[in-house]
Design an enzyme around this catalytic site. Structure first.
Site, mmCIF file in Angstrom:
data_model
loop_
_atom_site.group_PDB
_atom_site.id
_atom_site.type_symbol
_atom_site.label_atom_id
_atom_site.label_comp_id
_atom_site.label_asym_id
_atom_site.label_seq_id
_atom_site.Cartn_x
_atom_site.Cartn_y
_atom_site.Cartn_z
ATOM 1 N N SER A 254 -3.307 -2.688 0.323
ATOM 2 C CA SER A 254 -3.478 -2.305 -1.078
ATOM 3 C C SER A 254 -4.408 -3.296 -1.763
ATOM 4 O O SER A 254 -4.861 -4.269 -1.155
ATOM 5 C CB SER A 254 -2.132 -2.276 -1.787
ATOM 6 O OG SER A 254 -1.662 -3.603 -1.936
ATOM 7 N N LYS A 255 -4.658 -3.026 -3.024
ATOM 8 C CA LYS A 255 -5.570 -3.837 -3.844
ATOM 9 C C LYS A 255 -5.346 -5.339 -3.701
ATOM 10 O O LYS A 255 -6.271 -6.122 -3.689
ATOM 11 C CB LYS A 255 -5.325 -3.517 -5.318
ATOM 12 C CG LYS A 255 -6.104 -2.520 -5.987
ATOM 13 C CD LYS A 255 -7.442 -2.386 -6.388
ATOM 14 C CE LYS A 255 -8.631 -3.137 -6.494
ATOM 15 N NZ LYS A 255 -9.743 -2.806 -5.793
#
Ligand code: GLU
Length: 492
Positions: A254-255
């Site tokens: 994820s980010k």
């Protein structure tokens, strides 16, 4: 293999392509190129509500940026056109009708409210939410009545009530699902659009896809697809579900693990060659040790046998290292060309110094070893390219006792520099060390002050090499500006 290899990358244009998507694209491309097969780009745009403007362009831009050229698909055309599923609705409708006629699919008239209530009941009973097959055996008269009332049905697939569906996955071996765990999935929605399952199976068949290489999140869809191929009398392709990509903490990527959209990597200044090399190792390896491989080497060596069965770990540190290696391999002028847009977007429209090959080739060795991305390179080297620097004058006073000490030191340095017979790094160092002592400053203080004046920064490549590249005139001019900037500050 005597069969023609035809593989596809089949993105849905619902957002920016991320690392996982593009790794799938890359493995398909490598597999096609290695086997002298075809790489097809097919746009699965049947979910109208989730389709995002601009997503298609960013998918194509990402593929182009990485050099993953497609043989058939949007813009390229091809014998199985169109390659946009939204332009193939008639095909899916006729396949759905064929399945209904054969008793393999049925119309379902259930309202969204009924389905919702059914799911809530199932959740309450701790059962997995699943269609209860209410319409599976509706009498013909009931079907006619509902149609007469204008209820628009969906089409659902008759999943066998018993038995198992078994298929071979090239990476996982034999995979088997109990049919009783599968839902009577929707094939055609009431708006006339197919679901992913129907469109995907239909097109993989019609486009003669030989191998389906996709992320393993699709594994649970595959038994449904296998049953559909069966019901349609189509030969299924070979399946290989690629390992999931996790962050170094083994959590879903994820980010917070860094950029995930491919376009972001481009904007951050990664080189496509480094990116291709890095992505190729997310679930594939040549051997236990080789990391750096050119595109040609990857094509020559790629094989599904060496795709790993376990999760791939996305390690940004490794990408940064690899990108640095690729940057250092570039010719100075090529590197400069790639860095220029980053410099320009960083500092705005001020005039830049004339960029001659000679000038750039002096800068590159100073920065190349330190920068891991083009953006970092730009950040470290922008002061070489601009006539006027922008900085807070107060920055110059960091580490110096007072404004007047700084003013005096800079004026002394200016005069000494102006009189220096040879303006090179060694001469500058021989000048500056004793001068610091004369001024009663520590070398670090004096050098830091000068660095601030000639670069506008507190951290740069080695000071004297940097000054030598900037040249005497520019250094003098910048020291004059710094003196002016300091003069208007309150004495401290
Ligand atoms: N359209 C699906 C996706 O967005 C394709 C999955 C597949 O390759 O079958 O990933």
């Amino acid at each position: 293999m005597n069969q023609t290899i035809r593989v596809r990358y089949a993105p849905s244009p619902t957002g920016l392509p991320h690392v996982g998507n593009i790794r799938t694209a890359l493995f398909n491309w490598l597999f096609a190129r290695h086997n002298k097969g075809k790489f097809i780009l097919r746009i699965e745009d049947t979910d109208v509500a989730r389709t995002q403007p601009g997503a298609l362009e960013s998918i194509m831009d990402s593929l182009r940026w990485l050099g993953l050229d497609w043989d058939e698909g949007p813009e390229a055309g091809g014998p199985y056109s169109p390659y946009f599923q939204s332009q193939r609705l008639g095909i899916y409708r006729s396949i759905a009708e064929k399945l209904i006629a054969a008793g393999q699919a049925y119309h379902c008239f259930c309202s969204p409210e009924r389905l919702q209530a059914m799911r809530e009941e199932q959740t309450k009973r701790k059962e997995p939410p699943r269609y209860d097959r209410h319409c599976r055996d509706l009498p013909a008269a009931e079907v006619a009545r509902l149609r007469g009332e204008g209820v628009v049905p969906v089409v659902r697939f008759n999943i066998p009530l018993e038995g198992r569906t078994v298929f071979k996955d090239l990476l996982r071996g034999e995979v088997s699902f109990e049919n009783s765990t599968l839902d009577d999935l929707v094939l055609l929605k009431s708006d006339g659009y197919p679901t992913y399952h129907l469109a995907n199976v239909t097109d993989d068949h019609l486009m003669e896809i030989s191998h389906v290489l996709r992320a393993d999140e699709w594994l649970s869809s595959t038994p449904r697809h296998v049953l559909l191929y069966d019901a349609l009398g189509f030969q299924p392709p070979v399946f290989a579900h690629l390992p999931i990509i996790l962050g170094p903490d083994r959590a879903k990527l994820s980010k917070r693990h860094g950029a995930t959209a491919v376009t972001e990597f481009k904007e951050q200044g990664y080189l496509p060659e480094a990116m291709v090399n890095f992505l190729s190792l997310l679930g594939w390896s040549l051997d236990e040790k080789t990391e750096l491989m050119s595109r040609e080497e990857l094509v020559a060596n790629f094989s599904l046998e060496r795709v790993s069965r376990t999760a791939a770990i996305f390690n940004l540190e490794k990408l940064n290292w690899m990108n640095g290696v690729y940057m250092r391999k570039l010719r100075p002028q090529d590197l400069c060309e790639k860095v220029m847009p980053f410099i320009e977007s960083g500092l705005g429209p001020e005039p830049k110094c004339p960029v001659s090959d000679e000038y750039v080739s002096q800068i590159t060795p100073l920065v190349q070893d330190r920068a891991r991305t083009l953006r970092e390179f730009a950040e470290f080297s922008d002061f070489f390219f601009y006539e006027d620097l922008k900085y807070e004058a107060g920055m110059l006073l960091k580490g110096v006792k007072s404004r007047d000490t700084a003013l005096h030191a800079l004026q002394t340095a200016r005069q000494a520099i102006a009189e220096l017979p040879r303006f090179d790094a060694t001469s500058l160092e021989c000048l500056f060390r004793p001068l610091a002592a004369e001024l009663g400053l520590k070398p670090g203080e004096f050098f830091g002050l000068t660095r601030g004046a000639v670069t506008g920064k507190t951290a740069t490549p080695p000071l004297f090499e940097t000054m030598a590249v900037l040249g005497r005139e520019r250094c003098l001019k910048r020291i004059d500006v710094a003196v002016k900037n300091l003069s208007v500050l309150k004495p401290s």
